[in-house]
Scaffold this motif. Structure first.
Motif, PDB file in Angstrom:
ATOM      1  N   GLY A   1       0.317  -0.976   0.081  1.00 56.01           N
ATOM      2  CA  GLY A   1       0.368  -0.334   0.371  1.00 56.01           C
ATOM      3  C   GLY A   1       1.022   0.929  -0.276  1.00 56.01           C
ATOM      4  O   GLY A   1       2.114   0.913   0.053  1.00 56.01           O
ATOM      5  N   ARG A   2       0.228   2.670  -0.142  1.00 58.46           N
ATOM      6  CA  ARG A   2       1.273   3.739  -0.416  1.00 58.46           C
ATOM      7  C   ARG A   2       1.032   4.602   0.692  1.00 58.46           C
ATOM      8  O   ARG A   2      -0.583   4.258   1.371  1.00 58.46           O
ATOM      9  N   TRP A   3       1.616   4.772   1.722  1.00 59.78           N
ATOM     10  CA  TRP A   3       2.069   6.240   2.963  1.00 59.78           C
ATOM     11  C   TRP A   3       1.295   7.038   2.456  1.00 59.78           C
ATOM     12  O   TRP A   3       1.553   7.927   1.749  1.00 59.78           O
TER      13      TRP A   3
ATOM     14  N   LEU B   1       3.258  16.890   2.191  1.00 60.89           N
ATOM     15  CA  LEU B   1       4.006  16.893   2.790  1.00 60.89           C
ATOM     16  C   LEU B   1       4.141  16.166   4.057  1.00 60.89           C
ATOM     17  O   LEU B   1       4.453  15.494   4.762  1.00 60.89           O
ATOM     18  N   ALA B   2       3.115  17.172   4.482  1.00 66.01           N
ATOM     19  CA  ALA B   2       2.366  16.680   6.252  1.00 66.01           C
ATOM     20  C   ALA B   2       1.639  16.259   6.717  1.00 66.01           C
ATOM     21  O   ALA B   2       2.332  15.464   7.966  1.00 66.01           O
ATOM     22  N   PRO B   3       1.151  14.976   5.600  1.00 62.39           N
ATOM     23  CA  PRO B   3       0.095  14.489   5.864  1.00 62.39           C
ATOM     24  C   PRO B   3       0.881  12.965   6.174  1.00 62.39           C
ATOM     25  O   PRO B   3       1.396  12.403   7.191  1.00 62.39           O
ATOM     26  N   PHE B   4       2.335  12.816   5.492  1.00 59.38           N
ATOM     27  CA  PHE B   4       3.404  11.673   5.056  1.00 59.38           C
ATOM     28  C   PHE B   4       4.225  11.737   6.204  1.00 59.38           C
ATOM     29  O   PHE B   4       4.552  11.065   7.083  1.00 59.38           O
TER      30      PHE B   4
ATOM     31  N   THR C   1       6.318  10.161  12.136  1.00 59.64           N
ATOM     32  CA  THR C   1       5.976  10.458  13.758  1.00 59.64           C
ATOM     33  C   THR C   1       5.186   9.965  14.569  1.00 59.64           C
ATOM     34  O   THR C   1       5.461   9.595  14.940  1.00 59.64           O
ATOM     35  N   ALA C   2       3.966   9.830  13.789  1.00 61.38           N
ATOM     36  CA  ALA C   2       2.759   9.102  14.919  1.00 61.38           C
ATOM     37  C   ALA C   2       2.928   7.847  14.562  1.00 61.38           C
ATOM     38  O   ALA C   2       2.578   7.476  15.684  1.00 61.38           O
TER      39      ALA C   2
END
Length: 271
Positions: A114-116, A139-142, A147-148
Motif C-alpha cells: 500500500g501507499r503511505w 508532505l505534511a500528512p506524510f 512521526t505518529a
C-alpha cells in the motif's frame, strides 16, 4: 499552506511529464527496476553501516517500520538489533524480495502492500523511510504519519537533489525540453521545520557501484523513463556514453544518486 511546504509541493508538481510526450509513450515511464533495489539491499546488508543505518541502530534494539521498504536496504542491514520489522511498499514484487531477505536473516517480519500514509500499520520504536520523500508532494500528512508511528525516532534518507535531475540532459537531447532542478534535501528540511520538526542533518557520499548487471539493462530502463520506443535504444546507449556513464559500473540514473542526506528526529511521546 506555509511557504516552504507550498514550494515543495509546487516543485514536485513541475516534474509531471508533458501530456503530449506521455500520450505517445509506448510503455509506462514509471519504471520500478526491481533488480536495482534487490542488488542495493544485498550490498547494504553485507557492508558496514551507512549514516542512515547508524541513525536507526542508535535507537535500537526494538521494532522497526520501514516505509517504502523496497527490498530492505534501509532496515535489513540493522537486523541484529531489530526484534521485528514491518515493511510497507506499493510493489508486491519488492515486498517479496524483502520477505526473502528477512527470512534469510531469521528476522521476524510483516509486509503491507500500500501507499503511505494510507496503510493501517502498528507503531514501531523506529520508523525509517529511504528515498520515498520526493514522491510525497503533500508532505505534511506524510511526515506527520511517520512521526505518529514512531515511539523513539524517525529516520529519513533522500538524495541531495531530486534524483530525476540526472536525466535532465537526456530530456533536453531527445525531447528538447527543460526539466526542473528541484526540490532538494534543503527544501525538505525547510518544509519539515515548518511542521515543527528539527531534523538532524548528515550529508554523505556513496561510492560508485554497479546498479545493473549489464549496461543494456540501464539503457532499457532509461529509454522507458524517457518515453522512447524500443527502436531508439541504440541512441539512448550513445547518449549515456556521451554523459560519461561507465558501462562497467552502470548507475541507475533517476534513482537515489550518490550524494545522500540522512535526516532524523527524536520522538519522546508514547504511542
Amino acid at each position: 499552506m506555509a511557504d516552504a511546504l507550498r514550494r515543495w509541493s509546487e516543485q514536485l508538481a513541475d516534474w509531471a511529464i508533458p501530456e503530449h510526450i506521455l500520450a505517445a509513450a509506448p510503455e509506462s515511464p514509471w519504471v520500478v527496476p526491481k533488480q536495482v533495489f534487490a542488488r542495493r539491499a544485498d550490498r547494504q546488508i553485507a557492508a558496514p553501516a551507512t549514516p542512515t543505518h547508524q541513525a536507526v541502530l542508535d535507537a535500537l534494539p526494538g521494532t522497526v517500520l520501514d516505509v517504502g521498504a523496497g527490498a530492505g536496504a534501509a532496515s535489513l542491514p540493522c537486523a541484529r538489533s531489530i526484534t521485528r520489522v514491518t515493511a510497507v511498499d506499493t510493489s508486491a514484487g519488492l515486498l517479496a524480495e524483502f520477505r526473502r531477505r528477512a527470512e534469510a536473516l531469521s528476522l521476524p517480519h510483516h509486509t503491507v502492500e500500500g501507499r503511505w500514509p494510507d496503510v493501517d500499520v502498528e507503531p514501531a520504536d523506529v520508523v525509517v523511510c529511504a528515498h520515498v520523500i520526493y514522491n510525497a508532494p503533500d508532505l505534511a500528512p506524510f511526515a506527520d504519519a511517520l512521526t505518529a508511528h514512531a515511539r523513539r525516532k524517525v529516520v529519513v534518507e533522500l538524495a541531495e537533489a531530486h534524483p530525476l535531475t540526472t536525466l535532465n540532459p537526456l530530456w533536453r537531447h531527445f525531447h528538447g525540453i527543460e526539466r526542473p532542478d528541484g526540490p532538494t534535501a534543503d527544501d525538505a528540511v525547510a518544509a519539515l521545520r515548518e511542521l515543527g520538526l528539527e531534523p538532524a542533518v548528515v550529508r554523505w557520499h556513496k561510492p560508485a557501484r554497479p546498479e545493473y548487471a549489464r549496461f543494456d539493462e540501464l539503457v532499457d530502463v532509461t529509454r522507458r523513463r524517457l518515453c522512447l520506443p524500443v527502436d531508439r535504444a541504440g541512441e539512448v546507449a550513445e547518449a549515456l556514453r556521451g554523459l560519461g556513464v561507465d558501462e562497467r559500473t552502470p548507475p541507475d540514473l533517476g534513482s537515489s544518486g550518490r550524494d545522500v542526506v540522512t535526516l532524523s528526529w527524536p520522538v519522546s511521546r508514547s504511542v
